[in-house]
Scaffold this active site. Structure first.
Site, PDB file in Angstrom:
ATOM      1  N   SER A  35       8.560  18.565   5.822  1.00 17.01           N
ATOM      2  CA  SER A  35       9.465  18.033   6.992  1.00 17.01           C
ATOM      3  C   SER A  35      10.185  16.782   6.533  1.00 17.01           C
ATOM      4  O   SER A  35      11.409  16.517   7.015  1.00 17.01           O
ATOM      5  CB  SER A  35       8.622  17.756   8.255  1.00 17.01           C
ATOM      6  OG  SER A  35       7.996  19.015   8.418  1.00 17.01           O
ATOM      7  N   SER A  95       7.754  24.472   5.594  1.00  9.82           N
ATOM      8  CA  SER A  95       6.413  24.865   5.634  1.00  9.82           C
ATOM      9  C   SER A  95       5.899  24.558   7.108  1.00  9.82           C
ATOM     10  O   SER A  95       5.041  25.065   7.892  1.00  9.82           O
ATOM     11  CB  SER A  95       5.436  24.362   4.824  1.00  9.82           C
ATOM     12  OG  SER A  95       4.884  23.267   5.264  1.00  9.82           O
ATOM     13  N   GLY A  96       6.477  23.447   7.855  1.00 11.30           N
ATOM     14  CA  GLY A  96       5.859  22.939   9.020  1.00 11.30           C
ATOM     15  C   GLY A  96       4.999  21.805   8.908  1.00 11.30           C
ATOM     16  O   GLY A  96       4.714  21.076   9.695  1.00 11.30           O
ATOM     17  N   GLY A  97       4.767  21.598   7.527  1.00 11.84           N
ATOM     18  CA  GLY A  97       3.872  20.591   7.441  1.00 11.84           C
ATOM     19  C   GLY A  97       4.402  19.074   7.217  1.00 11.84           C
ATOM     20  O   GLY A  97       5.851  18.875   7.299  1.00 11.84           O
ATOM     21  N   VAL A  98       3.797  18.011   6.800  1.00  8.60           N
ATOM     22  CA  VAL A  98       4.371  16.562   6.912  1.00  8.60           C
ATOM     23  C   VAL A  98       5.196  16.546   5.861  1.00  8.60           C
ATOM     24  O   VAL A  98       6.498  15.995   6.067  1.00  8.60           O
ATOM     25  CB  VAL A  98       3.250  15.616   6.663  1.00  8.60           C
ATOM     26  CG1 VAL A  98       4.002  14.251   6.741  1.00  8.60           C
ATOM     27  CG2 VAL A  98       2.105  15.731   7.752  1.00  8.60           C
ATOM     28  N   ASP A  99       4.962  16.934   4.301  1.00 13.25           N
ATOM     29  CA  ASP A  99       5.697  16.477   3.393  1.00 13.25           C
ATOM     30  C   ASP A  99       7.281  17.181   3.350  1.00 13.25           C
ATOM     31  O   ASP A  99       8.301  16.620   3.123  1.00 13.25           O
ATOM     32  CB  ASP A  99       5.043  16.872   1.892  1.00 13.25           C
ATOM     33  CG  ASP A  99       3.779  16.331   1.817  1.00 13.25           C
ATOM     34  OD1 ASP A  99       3.491  15.343   2.684  1.00 13.25           O
ATOM     35  OD2 ASP A  99       2.874  16.957   1.293  1.00 13.25           O
ATOM     36  N   GLU A 110      -9.569  -4.105  -6.796  1.00  9.66           N
ATOM     37  CA  GLU A 110      -8.809  -3.133  -5.880  1.00  9.66           C
ATOM     38  C   GLU A 110      -9.615  -2.215  -4.996  1.00  9.66           C
ATOM     39  O   GLU A 110      -8.993  -1.767  -4.206  1.00  9.66           O
ATOM     40  CB  GLU A 110      -7.955  -2.053  -6.818  1.00  9.66           C
ATOM     41  CG  GLU A 110      -8.841  -1.105  -7.729  1.00  9.66           C
ATOM     42  CD  GLU A 110      -9.609  -1.676  -8.822  1.00  9.66           C
ATOM     43  OE1 GLU A 110      -9.372  -2.834  -9.256  1.00  9.66           O
ATOM     44  OE2 GLU A 110      -9.749  -0.872  -9.888  1.00  9.66           O
ATOM     45  N   GLY A 167     -11.296   2.316 -17.377  1.00  8.32           N
ATOM     46  CA  GLY A 167     -11.254   3.527 -18.008  1.00  8.32           C
ATOM     47  C   GLY A 167     -12.846   3.731 -18.500  1.00  8.32           C
ATOM     48  O   GLY A 167     -13.776   2.660 -18.497  1.00  8.32           O
ATOM     49  N   HIS A 169     -13.776  -4.875 -10.332  1.00  8.68           N
ATOM     50  CA  HIS A 169     -12.528  -4.242  -9.674  1.00  8.68           C
ATOM     51  C   HIS A 169     -12.114  -4.795  -8.597  1.00  8.68           C
ATOM     52  O   HIS A 169     -12.576  -4.595  -7.443  1.00  8.68           O
ATOM     53  CB  HIS A 169     -13.044  -2.553  -9.333  1.00  8.68           C
ATOM     54  CG  HIS A 169     -13.089  -1.900 -10.690  1.00  8.68           C
ATOM     55  ND1 HIS A 169     -12.133  -1.182 -11.411  1.00  8.68           N
ATOM     56  CD2 HIS A 169     -14.270  -1.508 -11.486  1.00  8.68           C
ATOM     57  CE1 HIS A 169     -12.685  -0.606 -12.389  1.00  8.68           C
ATOM     58  NE2 HIS A 169     -13.771  -0.998 -12.478  1.00  8.68           N
ATOM     59  N   LYS A 175       0.833   9.765   0.568  1.00  9.07           N
ATOM     60  CA  LYS A 175       0.725  10.392   1.774  1.00  9.07           C
ATOM     61  C   LYS A 175       0.968   9.582   2.941  1.00  9.07           C
ATOM     62  O   LYS A 175       1.843   9.799   3.849  1.00  9.07           O
ATOM     63  CB  LYS A 175      -0.399  11.195   2.051  1.00  9.07           C
ATOM     64  CG  LYS A 175      -0.622  11.983   3.043  1.00  9.07           C
ATOM     65  CD  LYS A 175      -0.161  13.421   2.632  1.00  9.07           C
ATOM     66  CE  LYS A 175       0.000  14.194   3.766  1.00  9.07           C
ATOM     67  NZ  LYS A 175       0.374  15.705   3.278  1.00  9.07           N
ATOM     68  N   CYS A 192     -11.659  -4.646 -16.045  1.00  6.05           N
ATOM     69  CA  CYS A 192     -12.589  -3.870 -16.838  1.00  6.05           C
ATOM     70  C   CYS A 192     -12.380  -3.216 -18.259  1.00  6.05           C
ATOM     71  O   CYS A 192     -12.119  -4.137 -18.989  1.00  6.05           O
ATOM     72  CB  CYS A 192     -12.892  -2.654 -15.756  1.00  6.05           C
ATOM     73  SG  CYS A 192     -14.641  -2.040 -15.988  1.00  6.05           S
ATOM     74  N   TYR A 193     -12.057  -2.059 -18.308  1.00  5.14           N
ATOM     75  CA  TYR A 193     -11.732  -1.541 -19.648  1.00  5.14           C
ATOM     76  C   TYR A 193     -10.418  -2.579 -19.986  1.00  5.14           C
ATOM     77  O   TYR A 193     -10.355  -2.743 -21.334  1.00  5.14           O
ATOM     78  CB  TYR A 193     -11.375  -0.134 -19.554  1.00  5.14           C
ATOM     79  CG  TYR A 193     -11.331   0.270 -20.963  1.00  5.14           C
ATOM     80  CD1 TYR A 193     -12.568   0.477 -22.225  1.00  5.14           C
ATOM     81  CD2 TYR A 193     -10.017   0.775 -21.285  1.00  5.14           C
ATOM     82  CE1 TYR A 193     -11.965   1.169 -23.325  1.00  5.14           C
ATOM     83  CE2 TYR A 193      -9.638   1.419 -22.649  1.00  5.14           C
ATOM     84  CZ  TYR A 193     -10.726   1.656 -23.484  1.00  5.14           C
ATOM     85  OH  TYR A 193     -10.511   2.109 -24.933  1.00  5.14           O
TER      86      TYR A 193
END
Ligand code: XMP
Length: 521
Positions: free
Chosen positions: A238, A232-236, A179, A61, A177, A377, A88-89
């Site tokens: 659908s 909407s036709g988008g991935v999510d 990650e 942080g 870090h 995503k 870290c923090y």
């Protein structure tokens, strides 16, 4: 919650890398959630002595432990019998709480640093004593005196404490870090914490996610109610629709609003997949005239978004009112959206008001179903494939809610829509054909509000300009121009000018984000 019991909980102290920790752990096949550091559920666990998860990570942080108002460890957290890793923090918080000394270091360390392993224990299990690693640091403060019970297990070349461990208590601290991909063997350190220290097993995958959540949806919806889902036709959206359909079959009604601002044959594709292939009850609403008439004369980008958002809600509302017993609304909220809205970081400045047309009409009286709330995503894409959605739908580039409206600079007219739609289609098909589509994060055509002089045959032309945009990005927050081959861009220019009437010039946008944004409006 049950998935979290055998997984890892990350408490977010505001690091820009917090989400990455969760990503890395899920990639190992272990479920992981991020909660804000001040989440009140933490206090409830402390009180009951119950454990939320198999292990706890305190993120980095931007703060300093000693300054007023800095986020602190919630009282009693260290009394829980749970392995804890502070990064870290998070490590500075652990040190501070156990009587170590944290001070602003004379040399702040940012970027690549070499560390040497003093004692190969805990997270360094399997490494050699004296082995060095290049790691990614980003800190101003440092732990200058180890806290009670902790040993120094790695040091930086400047002799600063890089890692500490209290093996007996299962407490670990890393000043760097693990990650980020720049940290050499960072994933091994995290794996050691997750598997070796916390004893997790790598059983979390999309098939069992799907099973658990389908059962949850069935329980929530019961036997009589219906669910509406805006497609909407988008991935999510659908993926949400396919998942709901798997869970409750014909008690799902999908609504697809054709606002006239969609890509080439978008409506047809949605029909083919959802109506023909899955057999979903699909209502397609042709609202093209309504949207286009409301957008007449509107040139300001934010005003376009407002008009489109309001019109969508109105149209959706009308259709929803016709569906009997519809008590629930399903939508594709993703994990980064959830975290952003509750993070300790607070709201960031609005650059553009991203109204997602697949999003929630707030005034409607529905209970929400958000089956993707816990997913990133790319996990949604894996889920889409698991559900049997076609690859070209699941791997599509993102498309903004306001659609082509924000890719037509200036006024939106049916003619200008046709031009940008046709140019976009040529560009996207070209990328697919040359196997470049998946090398970029997003690509599209923009119609500019200028005319330029050209010559076609023996005649002078005075026509419009198309800009092509292609970017690489991880998450859309920052982006770089894509280095598409010049001969490919040349071919795209030739095809667009030859095939799209009214265009005599094509340019390629080479700006990065920041300072530009991905879309032009
Ligand atoms: P910018 O242009 O802000 O875009 O760099 C970042 C990502 O967001 C998408 N975008 C939108 N998505 N409604 C949306 O649903 C919007 O109004 C909107 N504006 C931009 C953009 O396509 C990119 O993926």
């Amino acid at each position: 919650m049950s998935e979290l019991k055998s997984g890892i909980l990350v408490l977010d102290y505001g690091s820009q890398y917090t989400l990455l920790i969760a990503r890395r752990i899920r990639e190992m096949g272990v479920y992981c959630e991020v909660w804000p550091c001040n989440d009140e559920r933490v206090g409830q666990f402390v009180e009951s002595g119950d454990l939320p998860s198999a292990g706890l990570i305190l993120s980095g942080g931007p703060s300093s432990v000693s300054i007023d108002g800095a986020p602190q460890l919630q009282g009693g957290l260290l009394d829980l019998e749970i392995p804890i890793l502070g990064i870290c923090y998070g490590m500075q918080l652990l040190a501070d709480a156990r009587g170590g000394r944290v001070e602003p270091s004379e040399v702040g360390e940012y970027g690549r640093t070499t560390i040497v392993i003093d004692e190969p224990v805990g997270l360094f299990h399997g490494f050699d004593e004296g082995e060095s690693l290049d790691v990614w640091m980003s800190h101003g403060d440092a732990v200058v005196e180890s806290p009670q019970g902790f040993n120094r297990v790695a040091s930086t070349e400047n002799g600063l404490l890089a890692a500490m461990a209290d093996e007996e208590a299962g407490r670990y601290g890393l000043q760097f870090h693990p990650e980020v991909s720049h940290t050499e063997q960072g994933e091994v350190l995290l794996e050691n914490f997750v598997f070796h220290v916390c004893g997790c097993s790598d059983e979390w995958n999309m098939s069992n996610f799907l099973e658990t959540h389908i059962a949850q949806i069935r329980e929530q919806v019961g036997d009589d109610e219906r669910v509406i889902c805006g497609l909407s036709g988008g991935v999510d959206s659908s993926v949400v629709a396919a998942m709901l359909h798997r869970a409750i079959g014909d008690r799902l009604t999908c609504v697809f609003v054709d606002n006239g601002l969609l890509r080439h044959r978008e409506g047809e594709k949605v029909r083919t997949i959802f109506e023909d292939h899955f057999g979903v009850d699909l209502r397609v609403v042709d609202a093209r005239d309504k949207f286009l008439s409301r957008l007449e004369g509107v040139v300001d980008p934010e005003e376009k978004r407002v008009v489109i958002g309001e019109t969508f809600i109105e149209v959706f509302d009308e259709v929803a009112a016709e569906i009997d017993n519809a008590k629930y609304l399903a939508q594709g909220t993703l994990y980064p959206d959830v975290i952003e809205s509750v993070s300790v970081r607070g709201p960031s400045a609005t650059i553009k008001s991203h109204h997602n047309v697949g999003g929630l009409p707030e005034e409607l009286d529905f209970e929400l179903i958000e089956p993707l709330r816990e997913l990133f995503k790319d996990e949604v894409r894996v889920l889409g494939r698991t559900l049997g959605l076609p690859a070209d739908m699941v791997d599509r580039h993102p498309f903004p809610g306001p659609g082509l409206a924000v890719r037509i600079l200036g006024e939106i007219t049916p003619e200008r829509l046709e031009i940008v739609r046709a140019a976009d289609h040529i560009f996207i098909e070209g990328l697919r054909k040359d196997e470049l589509y998946h090398s970029v994060w997003q690509a599209f055509a923009v119609l500019l509000p200028v005319r330029t002089v050209g010559v076609m045959g023996d005649s002078r032309t005075y026509d419009q300009v198309i800009a092509l945009r292609a970017v690489t990005s991880r998450d859309g927050m920052t982006a770089d121009r894509a280095h598409l081959p010049m001969d490919f861009l040349g071919r795209m220019s030739d095809q667009i000018i030859n095939q799209v009437k009214g265009v005599n010039r094509v340019v390629y946008d080479v700006s990065s984000k920041p300072p530009a944004t991905i879309e032009w409006e």
